[in-house]
Write a protein that holds these residues in place. Sequence first.
Motif, PDB file in Angstrom:
ATOM      1  N   MET D 190       0.842  -1.210   0.000  1.00 32.80           N
ATOM      2  CA  MET D 190       0.000   0.000   0.000  1.00 32.80           C
ATOM      3  C   MET D 190       0.873   1.256   0.000  1.00 32.80           C
ATOM      4  SD  MET D 190      -2.971  -1.153   2.709  1.00 32.80           S
ATOM      5  CE  MET D 190      -4.397  -2.150   2.232  1.00 32.80           C
ATOM      6  N   GLU D 191       1.906   1.220   0.801  1.00 28.17           N
ATOM      7  CA  GLU D 191       2.837   2.364   0.845  1.00 28.17           C
ATOM      8  C   GLU D 191       3.434   2.645  -0.529  1.00 28.17           C
ATOM      9  OE1 GLU D 191       5.884   1.775   3.793  1.00 28.17           O
ATOM     10  OE2 GLU D 191       5.047   3.436   4.963  1.00 28.17           O
ATOM     11  N   GLU D 192       3.898   1.584  -1.153  1.00 27.01           N
ATOM     12  CA  GLU D 192       4.485   1.742  -2.484  1.00 27.01           C
ATOM     13  C   GLU D 192       3.464   2.320  -3.456  1.00 27.01           C
ATOM     14  OE1 GLU D 192       7.456  -2.111  -2.024  1.00 27.01           O
ATOM     15  OE2 GLU D 192       5.898  -2.099  -3.582  1.00 27.01           O
ATOM     16  N   TYR D 193       2.253   1.802  -3.364  1.00 24.96           N
ATOM     17  CA  TYR D 193       1.186   2.281  -4.246  1.00 24.96           C
ATOM     18  C   TYR D 193       0.960   3.776  -4.040  1.00 24.96           C
ATOM     19  CZ  TYR D 193      -3.264   2.456  -6.696  1.00 24.96           C
ATOM     20  OH  TYR D 193      -4.272   2.782  -7.572  1.00 24.96           O
ATOM     21  N   LEU D 194       0.895   4.173  -2.777  1.00 23.23           N
ATOM     22  CA  LEU D 194       0.636   5.590  -2.472  1.00 23.23           C
ATOM     23  C   LEU D 194       1.770   6.467  -2.985  1.00 23.23           C
ATOM     24  CD1 LEU D 194      -0.876   5.852   1.119  1.00 23.23           C
ATOM     25  CD2 LEU D 194      -1.995   6.187  -1.085  1.00 23.23           C
ATOM     26  N   MET D 195       2.989   5.990  -2.833  1.00 24.56           N
ATOM     27  CA  MET D 195       4.119   6.818  -3.293  1.00 24.56           C
ATOM     28  C   MET D 195       4.100   6.971  -4.803  1.00 24.56           C
ATOM     29  SD  MET D 195       7.216   6.105  -0.637  1.00 24.56           S
ATOM     30  CE  MET D 195       6.974   4.357  -0.440  1.00 24.56           C
ATOM     31  N   ARG D 196       3.695   5.904  -5.481  1.00 22.69           N
ATOM     32  CA  ARG D 196       3.595   5.989  -6.932  1.00 22.69           C
ATOM     33  C   ARG D 196       2.497   6.995  -7.348  1.00 22.69           C
ATOM     34  NH1 ARG D 196       0.976   2.401 -10.299  1.00 22.69           N
ATOM     35  NH2 ARG D 196       0.978   0.787  -8.702  1.00 22.69           N
ATOM     36  N   ILE D 197       1.350   6.862  -6.701  1.00 26.13           N
ATOM     37  CA  ILE D 197       0.229   7.767  -7.005  1.00 26.13           C
ATOM     38  C   ILE D 197       0.639   9.220  -6.774  1.00 26.13           C
ATOM     39  CG2 ILE D 197      -2.012   8.523  -6.070  1.00 26.13           C
ATOM     40  CD1 ILE D 197      -2.320   6.152  -7.877  1.00 26.13           C
TER      41      ILE D 197
END
Lengths: 359, 359, 359, 359
Positions: D190-197
């Motif tokens: 989820m963290e990775e996803y948020l950073m990408r977004i």
Amino acid sequence: MAGNTIGKILTLTSFGESHGKGVGGVLDGFPAGIPIDTNFIGIQLQKRRSGGKAGTSARNEADQVEFLSGLSQGKSTGAPIAFWLANQDVNHTSFQEGVFKPSHAAYTYWRKYGFFDYDGGGRASARETAVRVVGGALAQLLLLREKVTVHAYTRQVGSVRLETDYQEIHLEKIGQNSLFCPDEECNRRMEEYLMRIQAENNSCGAVVGCVATNVPYGLGEPVYNKLHADLAQAVMGINAAKGFEMGAGFRAAGMNGSDYNDLFSANHRLQSNRDGGIQGGISNGENICFSVAFKPVPGIMRPQESCNEKGGEVWLQPSGRNDCCVVPRVIPVVEAMAALVLADHLLMYKTYQNYSYQQ
Amino acid sequence: MAGNTIGKILTLTSFGESHGKGVGGVLDGFPAGIPIDTNFIGIQLQKRRSGGKAGTSARNEADQVEFLSGLSQGKSTGAPIAFWLANQDVNHTSFQEGVFKPSHAAYTYWRKYGFFDYDGGGRASARETAVRVVGGALAQLLLLREKVTVHAYTRQVGSVRLETDYQEIHLEKIGQNSLFCPDEECNRRMEEYLMRIQAENNSCGAVVGCVATNVPYGLGEPVYNKLHADLAQAVMGINAAKGFEMGAGFRAAGMNGSDYNDLFSANHRLQSNRDGGIQGGISNGENICFSVAFKPVPGIMRPQESCNEKGGEVWLQPSGRNDCCVVPRVIPVVEAMAALVLADHLLMYKTYQNYSYQQ
Amino acid sequence: MAGNTIGKILTLTSFGESHGKGVGGVLDGFPAGIPIDTNFIGIQLQKRRSGGKAGTSARNEADQVEFLSGLSQGKSTGAPIAFWLANQDVNHTSFQEGVFKPSHAAYTYWRKYGFFDYDGGGRASARETAVRVVGGALAQLLLLREKVTVHAYTRQVGSVRLETDYQEIHLEKIGQNSLFCPDEECNRRMEEYLMRIQAENNSCGAVVGCVATNVPYGLGEPVYNKLHADLAQAVMGINAAKGFEMGAGFRAAGMNGSDYNDLFSANHRLQSNRDGGIQGGISNGENICFSVAFKPVPGIMRPQESCNEKGGEVWLQPSGRNDCCVVPRVIPVVEAMAALVLADHLLMYKTYQNYSYQQ
Amino acid sequence: MAGNTIGKILTLTSFGESHGKGVGGVLDGFPAGIPIDTNFIGIQLQKRRSGGKAGTSARNEADQVEFLSGLSQGKSTGAPIAFWLANQDVNHTSFQEGVFKPSHAAYTYWRKYGFFDYDGGGRASARETAVRVVGGALAQLLLLREKVTVHAYTRQVGSVRLETDYQEIHLEKIGQNSLFCPDEECNRRMEEYLMRIQAENNSCGAVVGCVATNVPYGLGEPVYNKLHADLAQAVMGINAAKGFEMGAGFRAAGMNGSDYNDLFSANHRLQSNRDGGIQGGISNGENICFSVAFKPVPGIMRPQESCNEKGGEVWLQPSGRNDCCVVPRVIPVVEAMAALVLADHLLMYKTYQNYSYQQ
């Protein structure tokens, strides 16, 4: 029209018109398991019925209450209790069509809703108070579980006044006299007064007192929902009510603190009860005592200067059937409104009764 | 404690203690776009301040209101309007710790919550009424948009009584006299009375009248939320209020219908206003007139028989700073409560103002 | 039991039990002068009746609504509108006495009130939804005055799902198909599914969509009474409801802002309506679109592991008459709850509609 | 704007704007004697603060709560508890003046009130949720007296989804992970996803689950105020919420009764909890489990097609500081709204807890 519901936890919702099919109510928030003594409800309704008593009209409603929901085997189930009182003795000549009865709701309804029910008065009729009596009687049955009783009585009819103070009234004598005045001699003078007023095709005002006993301390929310503030709202909502006073009331305005204050004896007992059982908006364990003033019933059997809907000056001719005084029929209505407020506050108090700063 | 919110659409929520950090309120449901004249609010607060007037205490609060939200560029935005009045002149000797002041909220709070704030009285102190004054002043600004004005005045102080009827009062004279009695001579006698009471270390009761002008017809919900029922609740919630009457009030109880009824002239004008501007619970377009009775302030500068928390008999020694009468400081509080009710009903009326049976 | 009233200005109070005398309601706050098309009310009730449709039980109530108050000559008078639906086709074998139906209200009622009405289910029965349908139909008649319409339709029955988006639904086709699915072919597959489920003595869940058209902008109080928050409360209060979503709902959780946001075209028109017609809790003038998920009806015609009141393990034997899916009968109930909320907010909006910051 | 108060007995009133002086609240109806652990309140506020976590904005508010009333010596006194959070880190470039942010409250506020606060968003900003967190934390302290705990956690961020069911979650692991996802590995994705977004100048949606443990049976009013109906209203009132589901929720719609029903074991224990702890609107003693879906945060750091107040097409340029997802900051807000509803119903239940049909 909003405002046909009263109460916060225990709520009574009222409906029906004077000369429609009937009137009814829904009492919600009533706990499960309370025995419903229908006899008691019948007694309260009987007090409200007219029927040959001095000052009352000829309308004779059986006032047989039919319960539509919320009861099982003589006890409340927790579900909303709905009830219905069919109209039976309907007389279609109460109002002169299109002419406003002075000091009555007819004009204000017509302005607000574009509609007034000249056939009986609709919601403005005191017929609606039968709903209050049933709802209030149910509240009284709940209060009885905690030993709380509510007694209204007649203090004044026109110029005849009971001079006895709250504290000295024999509550058990109230029901023995026709006009619910606890003093037999005074009751007799009130009866005579009413008969004279009626003979003169006139009407008169009244003052009703009310005493609640065994009220536990702690009822009332001490800022905007002081117990007496909610009592005031409830009883001022009765038709023709024009004044409310708690304990010594208006008389208190002329007193000094050293004469007025309810001093303590040992163990928090009070030496007097001029406050009427409520201090800071919270019941203090003493009897709760208040009075309500009612104006003369607006309908009188004389012609009166009035207007029609177009604003033209016309004389309103006497018609219909009117009590000439709210007493004695208003007595159970005052008890009902007091009981609804006390029961609502009793339930509210339970929300924090088990909590205390000193724990 | 529940019940710190009043109103249905326009709601005032109050918080804060007398000797805590301050008192404040939140007014919700207030429409957007109303100019907020902070001068007017200051004037109302100024009326409530003590300051050398006869009968008032030495507590001297600046009562500078700080708005925390809901305004932008001098206008309401539609958001809730929160405000705050910091306490400044706090004196920690108001109450004798652990001893109940007779006829005061101390005992009932202590029984109900297990807590009474002997340092200032907490929520039971009249300090809370500053919140009402600010909320009420905002309501008055809303009412002014519809030209409605609200004026309270002193009718009685102890045994000194203004005999003039509602109808004959010159509203503009109220503010010219120290105790807000519209009759200069009567105001002078009231002042003398108060000074004598104060010299005697006593207190006294009072009656306050209130007149609202230009009230449109149609306000009020005619069964349980009659306009005068809601007014009664609101003003009976003011500290020390013991009685309420609408129009002729208790006097009506002694009258006959033929003397009492407000007869019509042409075009629905009334020949009199004994009903006080409300019939059937709905405003009829006349001035709205009511009175409130207040008991003597319970705190007096004399020893009084009392109890401590354990129920032991002790004498309460005089202490603290007390007004000896609710007048004159209660005047803007009565106006505030009346304005809150009228504004709430004005907004409620808008919900069906465009609908009518006759369309 | 409290909580039998819904709404703030327009309030519906409900009463009655499934196998008692009947069910009824009181709609208060309804403006005067609204034509009451009883045909329309009958149509909504007819949609709710079972009667040979796939998945419905054999109970056959005439559902003839009797109006007890509040109407005169086909129009509302402003008084509370009370109505009554007598129970007629009562079958006393719905529940096995003293044994709890799994995933049903029987156990929780019994724990809370010490009472469950095994003869029909009392307040927990879907019979109560007839009250909602009548109250909601009245609200729809009020909304129609402002051209607002409300249409619910079937989106999913068990595993059969309508894939069409809100925007592409032909509202007029909903009523043409037996299960109120706007796609004829999908409706047919849903019917087959329901018949199979019924043959298997089982039950199934469903999703119902709802679209309100011509909703004016401005409805909704943007903090705790957001329009969709109040819609959620109202429809989640329908028996068996387990989920609510506004516009794109749960699908929105998987989207990015650049794909989700409803961009503007000229003149404040929107290019899409993924928000479902509400932004910041306030209607934006687009169609209002939401969905509700319902669990399978708990009563199935198979034995189930259960408990009796003493906690002993017993098998509940199949009995009574149950629909095997809330669809199609729930369709008018969803419309009713949506209409009650929209009408209530419409009236609320009128309280400040004439005020604006920009004046 | 009305609707800034939530609850019936325990009421939270909220005020303040994002870039005004601060935000605050008043919690009324809170019992006396509850120890107020300000550490716990600080922890809940800390969870809501941004501060370098993935997906959060640069705004850095100390969120130091100041209590204005209602407490004495670390305990509640029964008086309303008012609190205040001053705004400190105010950045005046959040909004482009006069241009509406798509899918945001700006347009609807402006249409309704004639006013939108482009400097920070006013009441529409998520800054208001700090008030909910404080009010909710107080409610949690009350619930703790009865051993009830409330835990929210992240179930989905954009396309990353936690597949574990309610029942299998280790509540104590929630707080160990940055995004409050109880599964460490999933939290990392989820963290990775948020950073990408965030890197893409975009935003994304989320789903938050919530579990309340040790909830006594009996909470909830089973018709219009079903416990889950009130929960739905409360959490759908959180900014950006678009969906709510109880227990199995929308998944239940695709199931059959024989697979869905929560069967009983001995002593009224359940074999499963697909209903999420509520049946017939009343808590059944199991854990209460629900989920909320949130749409992508409307503010993204890309130009978007929009309109100005006159309706002209303009591009909204990116500005201000936005979180790119409501997670993780919304976690304590969901807990707060759940706690407020549970505590309110807990107090309500006490009104009839001592009454039972079987007495």
